[in-house]
Design a protein around this motif. Sequence first.
Motif, PDB file in Angstrom:
ATOM      1  N   VAL A 185       5.057   5.884  17.307  1.00 20.35           N
ATOM      2  CA  VAL A 185       4.782   7.309  17.214  1.00 20.35           C
ATOM      3  C   VAL A 185       4.518   7.674  15.760  1.00 20.35           C
ATOM      4  N   ASN A 186       3.364   8.327  15.520  1.00 25.28           N
ATOM      5  CA  ASN A 186       3.049   8.825  14.187  1.00 25.28           C
ATOM      6  C   ASN A 186       3.621  10.232  14.067  1.00 25.28           C
ATOM      7  N   MET A 187       4.621  10.386  13.191  1.00 27.67           N
ATOM      8  CA  MET A 187       5.269  11.677  13.031  1.00 27.67           C
ATOM      9  C   MET A 187       4.487  12.601  12.107  1.00 27.67           C
ATOM     10  N   GLY A 188       3.402  12.100  11.491  1.00 24.56           N
ATOM     11  CA  GLY A 188       2.573  12.957  10.650  1.00 24.56           C
ATOM     12  C   GLY A 188       2.727  12.639   9.179  1.00 24.56           C
ATOM     13  N   LYS A 189       1.994  13.389   8.358  1.00 20.47           N
ATOM     14  CA  LYS A 189       1.956  13.171   6.923  1.00 20.47           C
ATOM     15  C   LYS A 189       3.312  13.470   6.280  1.00 20.47           C
ATOM     16  N   TYR A 190       3.608  12.681   5.233  1.00 25.75           N
ATOM     17  CA  TYR A 190       4.814  12.910   4.446  1.00 25.75           C
ATOM     18  C   TYR A 190       4.460  12.624   2.990  1.00 25.75           C
ATOM     19  N   ASN A 191       4.832  13.498   2.114  1.00 27.10           N
ATOM     20  CA  ASN A 191       4.422  13.410   0.718  1.00 27.10           C
ATOM     21  C   ASN A 191       5.328  12.457  -0.055  1.00 27.10           C
ATOM     22  N   PHE A 192       4.941  11.164  -0.050  1.00 24.87           N
ATOM     23  CA  PHE A 192       5.689  10.172  -0.812  1.00 24.87           C
ATOM     24  C   PHE A 192       5.105  10.101  -2.216  1.00 24.87           C
ATOM     25  N   SER A 193       5.892  10.420  -3.207  1.00 25.59           N
ATOM     26  CA  SER A 193       5.434  10.343  -4.594  1.00 25.59           C
ATOM     27  C   SER A 193       5.613   8.926  -5.115  1.00 25.59           C
ATOM     28  N   PRO A 194       4.666   8.446  -5.929  1.00 27.11           N
ATOM     29  CA  PRO A 194       4.817   7.111  -6.493  1.00 27.11           C
ATOM     30  C   PRO A 194       5.969   7.064  -7.504  1.00 27.11           C
ATOM     31  N   ASN A 195       6.466   5.857  -7.644  1.00 24.56           N
ATOM     32  CA  ASN A 195       7.546   5.600  -8.601  1.00 24.56           C
ATOM     33  C   ASN A 195       8.798   6.442  -8.323  1.00 24.56           C
ATOM     34  N   THR A 196       9.004   6.754  -7.057  1.00 22.35           N
ATOM     35  CA  THR A 196      10.184   7.510  -6.630  1.00 22.35           C
ATOM     36  C   THR A 196      10.865   6.734  -5.508  1.00 22.35           C
ATOM     37  N   ARG A 197      12.122   6.574  -5.646  1.00 20.69           N
ATOM     38  CA  ARG A 197      12.874   5.843  -4.611  1.00 20.69           C
ATOM     39  C   ARG A 197      13.328   6.841  -3.536  1.00 20.69           C
ATOM     40  N   TYR A 198      13.067   6.497  -2.278  1.00 24.32           N
ATOM     41  CA  TYR A 198      13.465   7.328  -1.141  1.00 24.32           C
ATOM     42  C   TYR A 198      14.517   6.582  -0.323  1.00 24.32           C
ATOM     43  N   ASP A 199      15.678   7.194  -0.221  1.00 22.25           N
ATOM     44  CA  ASP A 199      16.753   6.655   0.622  1.00 22.25           C
ATOM     45  C   ASP A 199      16.852   7.599   1.813  1.00 22.25           C
ATOM     46  N   LEU A 200      16.182   7.239   2.895  1.00 21.96           N
ATOM     47  CA  LEU A 200      16.010   8.155   4.019  1.00 21.96           C
ATOM     48  C   LEU A 200      16.866   7.734   5.209  1.00 21.96           C
ATOM     49  N   THR A 201      17.515   8.711   5.821  1.00 21.24           N
ATOM     50  CA  THR A 201      18.168   8.543   7.115  1.00 21.24           C
ATOM     51  C   THR A 201      17.420   9.414   8.111  1.00 21.24           C
ATOM     52  N   MET A 202      16.942   8.814   9.172  1.00 22.52           N
ATOM     53  CA  MET A 202      16.119   9.529  10.148  1.00 22.52           C
ATOM     54  C   MET A 202      16.809   9.504  11.513  1.00 22.52           C
ATOM     55  N   THR A 203      16.917  10.678  12.106  1.00 22.39           N
ATOM     56  CA  THR A 203      17.658  10.825  13.366  1.00 22.39           C
ATOM     57  C   THR A 203      16.774  11.493  14.402  1.00 22.39           C
ATOM     58  N   LEU A 204      16.642  10.852  15.534  1.00 13.91           N
ATOM     59  CA  LEU A 204      15.919  11.452  16.655  1.00 13.91           C
ATOM     60  C   LEU A 204      16.846  12.427  17.375  1.00 13.91           C
ATOM     61  N   ALA A 205      16.281  13.541  17.816  1.00 16.23           N
ATOM     62  CA  ALA A 205      17.107  14.569  18.467  1.00 16.23           C
ATOM     63  C   ALA A 205      16.272  15.379  19.440  1.00 16.23           C
ATOM     64  N   LEU A 206      16.971  16.059  20.326  1.00 14.21           N
ATOM     65  CA  LEU A 206      16.414  17.076  21.220  1.00 14.21           C
ATOM     66  C   LEU A 206      15.231  16.589  22.045  1.00 14.21           C
ATOM     67  N   PRO A 207      15.403  15.511  22.810  1.00 16.97           N
ATOM     68  CA  PRO A 207      14.324  15.110  23.724  1.00 16.97           C
ATOM     69  C   PRO A 207      14.077  16.203  24.762  1.00 16.97           C
ATOM     70  N   ASN A 208      12.818  16.591  24.878  1.00 16.99           N
ATOM     71  CA  ASN A 208      12.431  17.708  25.761  1.00 16.99           C
ATOM     72  C   ASN A 208      13.195  18.988  25.440  1.00 16.99           C
ATOM     73  N   GLY A 209      13.572  19.134  24.166  1.00 16.34           N
ATOM     74  CA  GLY A 209      14.248  20.349  23.728  1.00 16.34           C
ATOM     75  C   GLY A 209      15.715  20.422  24.083  1.00 16.34           C
ATOM     76  N   LEU A 223       0.848  -1.188   0.000  1.00 20.36           N
ATOM     77  CA  LEU A 223       0.000   0.000   0.000  1.00 20.36           C
ATOM     78  C   LEU A 223       0.885   1.240   0.000  1.00 20.36           C
ATOM     79  N   GLN A 224       0.400   2.298  -0.600  1.00 19.98           N
ATOM     80  CA  GLN A 224       1.184   3.534  -0.646  1.00 19.98           C
ATOM     81  C   GLN A 224       1.213   4.192   0.725  1.00 19.98           C
ATOM     82  N   ALA A 225       2.417   4.545   1.205  1.00 26.65           N
ATOM     83  CA  ALA A 225       2.566   5.234   2.490  1.00 26.65           C
ATOM     84  C   ALA A 225       2.274   6.710   2.325  1.00 26.65           C
ATOM     85  N   ASP A 226       1.663   7.291   3.358  1.00 27.75           N
ATOM     86  CA  ASP A 226       1.413   8.735   3.328  1.00 27.75           C
ATOM     87  C   ASP A 226       1.877   9.429   4.601  1.00 27.75           C
ATOM     88  N   SER A 227       2.586   8.694   5.472  1.00 27.91           N
ATOM     89  CA  SER A 227       3.063   9.279   6.728  1.00 27.91           C
ATOM     90  C   SER A 227       4.308   8.532   7.179  1.00 27.91           C
TER      91      SER A 227
END
Length: 715
Positions: free
Chosen positions: A606-630, A558-562
Amino acid sequence: MINKNILLLILLFFTFFKSVDTLAFDIGVVDATAMDSVDCTGDLSNLSIVVENFGTQQVDSFYVYINVNGTLVDSTSIVQSITAGQQLNISLGNYSVFSLPENMISLSTGLPNATLDVQTSNDQYVLYTYSRLSGIYTIGCSTCDFSTVNDAFDHLNDYGVCGPTTFNIEDGIYNTSQLNLSSYVGMSAANPVVFQSTSQDSSAVTLEIYSSPSLVFNAVSNITFRKIKVDPYAGSIGIQLKNVSNFTIENCWIRDAELQTGYAGTGPSFHDVRILNNNFTDGSLLKLGGNSSATLNTNGLVEVVNNRFHNSKMRFILMKDLLIEGNYIDYPTDNHTLDVMTCLNSIITKNNIESSSDLSLYMVGCSNIEVTNNFLRGDGNVIYISNSDTINIVNNSMYQYDADNDIGEAFHFQSSSKIDFINNMVLSQEYGNLFFLSDTSMINPHHNMYYSPSDSLVKYNWSEIYVNYQDWTGSYQKDSSSWNLNPNYISPIDLHIYNHVIANGSAYSYPGIIEDFDGEPRNPLEFDIGADEIDLDYTTLRDIAFISTAEPSNSSCLQADSIQLLVANYSTFQIDSFALVIHSFGTQSSVIWNYTSLPAGDTVLVNMGKYNFSPNTRYDLTMTLALPNGEFDNYTLNNEGSVVYQYLGEPNIQVSTITDCISDVELSVPHQEYSTLNWSTGATSSIITVSPPGVWTVSLTDLNGCVVNKSITLN
């Protein structure tokens, strides 16, 4: 009525007797001496007096009175015959030298033959004695021992000391000519001399000396200059030390002036000098050492410890056994905050040095120098080293900020050898290289922590060869056991760290370093990277961890949207907010904040919210958590995750005519990377030729087995 003749007889009678008395008994002082006019307080000095019988009759007895500084201290009866006109030298005996630096001794005679000496104009003789100093003396008031600082310097120059001597200077501003102190009598380690403010306040006593140099200490030893403000005219030499030893300047305020050594072309100009706890302000310069014609100072330790340099700086030339420790130095308007040139066997430790221009630490022509436990900050080169060897740069915390948006290396090392770069913590804001090295063999780096926005860690050789962190630690085999992580200093000004789990215990236990920047003991079992040795406080330690990515997921067709993440809170308290930094193909694309509460010890989807994933596009994502409680995360090795995601959308079949063929057409679909293609004809190429009419179908299958189909009907 009284007869005029009787009055005349009475007048003649009194006149006769007066004349006879004066002529008969007149004893006076011709000369007097103190056998030792300069001596130590308490020593005995012989007083002698020369008297003369100015009368007409023999004198068989008289008195000598001794007054010192206006006070009668003794009277002596002299029983000895002196004929008319005769002089007599009389020894009055030994007297203790009087306590004042200058003493007025008045010797007078009286009562010749127990009668009045009416001719008193010749009865007194005044002489002065000058004591060598010992004890405590005051300067600067009407009742003080010395009216001016010049008087005290002059007396010390002229007469010297007998024991430990302290000059207490009363509060005030002293406008005076040049003060010059040279070798004096009694100078020794047993007889130290101190000049200090009576109120023990360096701002209360100001020497405004409008000559350069203002204070000159030449060939003197065992001197302490304490809690005095030196404020000559702008930019002049405030204090000059020439051939001094065992000399201390402490707790003074040097304003807009140089404290320097007079250069000696044939040998050392000073040794065993201590510059302690002073305040240098308004463009002042501490300049110790020689010049190009001088020889290396080899006669003892020079200590520059715990001074504050505000808008001021230091320079050391031709020095040996130099200790620069615990100083705070900032010079925001010029470069070369701390210069060390042609120096040997010296230590630079526990200093907090900032230069907002360039070159926090500049070192040329030096050997065997320890640079340890310092906070070093600068825009441009934090450390510059040239033509030096055996330089140990260990356990420093360093920050290169970018005030002028330029590109420059934090460390410039050239034409040098044997540079140990160990246990250092480095944060750079500039997009240049951290290092320039004229040759990579000069440096031995390991157990460091680096963080920079630039991909290039090292530029070496003048041909500009660039090396990133991975290649530096890999093919170049440098910086073993080092980290490419943010030190997370408390602030750009305060380079302490707090609860940095990676820095804690990750350093090499370097011999001889037993304390940190603050003088706290190093833990030999958990030796920390950087200048600040820390103890972890788990009650305040922040740690959130990236466990996995729930969406986008290649396991779903299924296509991801978040973006949905599985996040763990390893802190001992609840985390109520954090940020997700997303990099796509190595470039930061977005920062998403989330305010989901994470209880201590829990793992939460945790749902981080909507993200605009376009079809037929490859996403190579690196995701880093930061700043707990600022706030920064104390353990960053578990903050990062990655995902490669591509959703296959329905392919778009394009129809093209073939110019030389009336009936056939071409069917094509765009090439989709990381997927396979199959036509209903059995073809697997992206372009096929068909002859209508008919129905043709194309299928795309991705690496995870997800399939999308598209059909086209041609009449």
